[in-house]
Design a protein around this motif. Structure first.
Motif, PDB file in Angstrom:
ATOM      1  N   GLY A   1      -1.983  10.751   0.314  1.00  0.00           N
ATOM      2  CA  GLY A   1      -0.561  10.809   0.652  1.00  0.00           C
ATOM      3  C   GLY A   1      -0.233  10.267   2.018  1.00  0.00           C
ATOM      4  N   GLY A   2      -1.227  10.193   2.901  1.00  0.00           N
ATOM      5  CA  GLY A   2      -0.970   9.629   4.217  1.00  0.00           C
ATOM      6  C   GLY A   2      -0.962   8.117   4.238  1.00  0.00           C
ATOM      7  N   THR A   3      -1.391   7.494   3.130  1.00  0.00           N
ATOM      8  CA  THR A   3      -1.435   6.033   3.083  1.00  0.00           C
ATOM      9  C   THR A   3      -0.070   5.387   3.273  1.00  0.00           C
ATOM     10  OG1 THR A   3      -3.383   6.147   1.664  1.00  0.00           O
ATOM     11  CG2 THR A   3      -2.181   4.068   1.703  1.00  0.00           C
ATOM     12  N   PRO A   4       1.022   5.954   2.712  1.00  0.00           N
ATOM     13  CA  PRO A   4       2.331   5.359   2.993  1.00  0.00           C
ATOM     14  C   PRO A   4       2.679   5.338   4.477  1.00  0.00           C
ATOM     15  CG  PRO A   4       2.478   6.831   1.118  1.00  0.00           C
ATOM     16  CD  PRO A   4       1.120   7.029   1.708  1.00  0.00           C
ATOM     17  N   ALA A  53       0.832  -1.204   0.000  1.00  0.00           N
ATOM     18  CA  ALA A  53       0.000   0.000   0.000  1.00  0.00           C
ATOM     19  C   ALA A  53       0.866   1.253   0.000  1.00  0.00           C
ATOM     20  CB  ALA A  53      -0.912  -0.011   1.231  1.00  0.00           C
ATOM     21  N   ALA A  54       1.945   1.228   0.788  1.00  0.00           N
ATOM     22  CA  ALA A  54       2.834   2.390   0.840  1.00  0.00           C
ATOM     23  C   ALA A  54       3.479   2.652  -0.510  1.00  0.00           C
ATOM     24  CB  ALA A  54       3.912   2.167   1.907  1.00  0.00           C
ATOM     25  N   LEU A  55       3.885   1.588  -1.205  1.00  0.00           N
ATOM     26  CA  LEU A  55       4.516   1.757  -2.513  1.00  0.00           C
ATOM     27  C   LEU A  55       3.513   2.246  -3.558  1.00  0.00           C
ATOM     28  CD1 LEU A  55       6.771  -1.420  -2.546  1.00  0.00           C
ATOM     29  CD2 LEU A  55       7.546   0.962  -2.489  1.00  0.00           C
ATOM     30  N   LEU A  75       8.708  -8.046  -7.534  1.00  0.00           N
ATOM     31  CA  LEU A  75       8.134  -7.555  -8.790  1.00  0.00           C
ATOM     32  C   LEU A  75       6.756  -6.943  -8.569  1.00  0.00           C
ATOM     33  CD1 LEU A  75       9.164 -10.430 -11.245  1.00  0.00           C
ATOM     34  CD2 LEU A  75      10.015  -8.063 -11.237  1.00  0.00           C
ATOM     35  N   VAL A  76       5.971  -7.541  -7.679  1.00  0.00           N
ATOM     36  CA  VAL A  76       4.660  -6.962  -7.362  1.00  0.00           C
ATOM     37  C   VAL A  76       4.840  -5.591  -6.728  1.00  0.00           C
ATOM     38  CG1 VAL A  76       2.555  -7.229  -5.994  1.00  0.00           C
ATOM     39  CG2 VAL A  76       3.552  -9.214  -7.137  1.00  0.00           C
ATOM     40  N   TYR A  77       5.799  -5.479  -5.818  1.00  0.00           N
ATOM     41  CA  TYR A  77       6.089  -4.174  -5.211  1.00  0.00           C
ATOM     42  C   TYR A  77       6.460  -3.144  -6.281  1.00  0.00           C
ATOM     43  CZ  TYR A  77       6.296  -6.017  -0.390  1.00  0.00           C
ATOM     44  OH  TYR A  77       6.008  -6.550   0.834  1.00  0.00           O
TER      45      TYR A  77
END
Length: 416
Positions: A361-364, A59-61, A113-115
């Motif tokens: 933007g707060g999700t990371p 989620a952060a990425l 790779l998913v990241y």
């Protein structure tokens, strides 16, 4: 107001051809997007051995690029043809879905790779969001803007009902890889809708010339508006810790109730049903929403989320997600409309870039923190703590509004 008049008012923006094309393409594409979100979460959990922290990292990425690119996306929206920019971005996101699908189907997908694809897709999405948000006003004009924002939410949440449910069934039947490939195919719908629009029917506005300091001008515009500063602060905290369902529901389904992908999809669909009901409330409203409306909706949402987190059974959790979704939708729609209608058209893209920044933007930050909470304190923690922090944010904001009002009255009553 008669039922017929209310219905006509609710769907007023659909009388505009360009908006009809946009909305019809979006509903198909967004079904695919929600299918991919469910499949991506499930793929990350499978590749990581069920790690909530890995889900938080993904989620952060995916949302991290918002911190760097949403303001630039807003500046692009004010400077260039939004329709053409959106078409290019849709192609980029579609290619990310294609690559992820091919990797998964061929058995060569790895967590790394998913990241990487989460990050690339996040870059396109970070620019897409402010452009798409500010495009509504160009399609329908200021008189129908709030209605268009509400209908956008209706489209989004209709897809959120259908997409996760279909994804859950597909994952169980054929695996996650084919879900990504179906999402790739759905991008044809939104690209066709954008291509068929009539540029001459758009509501004209003055585009900003290329110049240094364009983003800074947008920030200065907001800084001079205490009401917008408070509103954006509330949106940041509520979205960071309260509106993180893409990961909290996966954690709830798997770790709390020991359920599979189908049950995760149904939880997401239950939330979306509530959001869809919320669009009917939001679409009927006219004019610029007041801050009071945003705060009341936020309070309702926070309380509903808190109660959802403590429900003892899967069925009760799904049931409570309906009012939770309703509160979330009314909150985000009211906040979105208040921001857009509070600034000039020529500044709207940059201000919406800032809005998207605080919304996503707060999700990371929130993603990994909530994942850690689930790991340390159990799968219910993200919902419970998210609800508590949402309520606390609204109460503090209401206190600030009350203090400002008292100070203004005292200043008015003071002798000259």
């Amino acid at each position: 107001m008669t039922a017929e008049t209310a219905t006509t008012t609710m769907f007023a923006s659909l009388r505009i051809r360009n908006y009809r094309l946009f909305a019809s393409g979006q509903v198909v594409s967004l079904v695919g997007t929600w299918m991919q979100r469910v499949a991506q979460d499930w793929l990350v959990l499978n590749l990581s051995g069920g790690s909530p922290v890995a889900l938080g990292v993904a989620a952060a990425l995916q949302f991290g690029p918002t911190l760097l690119l949403s303001l630039a996306g807003g500046a692009l929206a004010d400077r260039y043809d939004k329709r053409r920019v959106l078409m290019g971005l849709q192609v980029g996101m579609g290619l990310c879905a294609l690559v992820l699908g091919v990797l998964d189907v061929t058995g060569t997908a790895t967590l790394g790779l998913v990241y990487l694809l989460c990050f690339l897709n996040g870059c396109f999405s970070a620019v897409d969001a402010p452009v798409r948000q500010s495009f509504a006003g160009e399609m329908v004009g200021p008189g129908s803007l709030q209605n268009a924002v509400a209908l956008n939410s209706m489209t989004f949440n209709t897809a959120r009902i259908v997409g996760p449910a279909v994804a859950g069934l597909m994952i169980a039947a054929v695996g996650t890889g084919w879900v990504f490939l179906v999402n790739f195919a759905t991008f044809a719908a939104v690209l066709t809708g954008l291509a068929l629009m009539r540029p001459g029917d758009m509501f004209a506005y003055e585009r900003v010339a290329r110049a240094k300091g364009a983003i800074r001008d947008g920030l200065r515009e907001v800084r001079g508006r205490p009401d917008l500063v408070l509103l954006l602060t509330v949106v940041f905290f509520v979205s960071t810790f309260g509106i993180n369902f893409f990961m909290t529901l996966a954690i709830t389904a798997r770790l709390v109730f020991d359920r599979g992908a189908e049950s995760y999809g149904l939880l997401t669909s239950a939330l979306a049903v509530g959001c869809l009901l919320g669009t009917f409330v939001a679409a009927r409203r006219a004019g610029r929403p007041r801050l009071r409306t945003v705060l009341l909706a936020g309070l309702f949402f926070g309380v509903a989320e808190l109660f959802t987190g403590v429900m003892p059974t899967y069925a009760l959790t799904a049931l409570l997600l309906v009012p939770t979704g309703l509160g979330q939708l009314v909150f985000t729609t009211a906040a979105n409309s208040a921001v857009q209608l509070g600034v000039s058209e020529s500044m709207r893209g940059r201000v919406m870039g800032l809005y998207v920044l605080v919304l996503l933007g707060g999700t990371p930050l929130g993603g990994p923190v909530l994942g850690w909470m689930a790991d340390a304190w159990g799968g219910r923690a993200p919902l419970v703590i998210g609800g508590v922090l949402t309520v606390a944010t609204v109460v503090v904001a209401a206190g600030v509004v009350t203090w400002q009002a008292r100070r203004a009255r005292a200043a008015a009553a003071a002798p000259a």
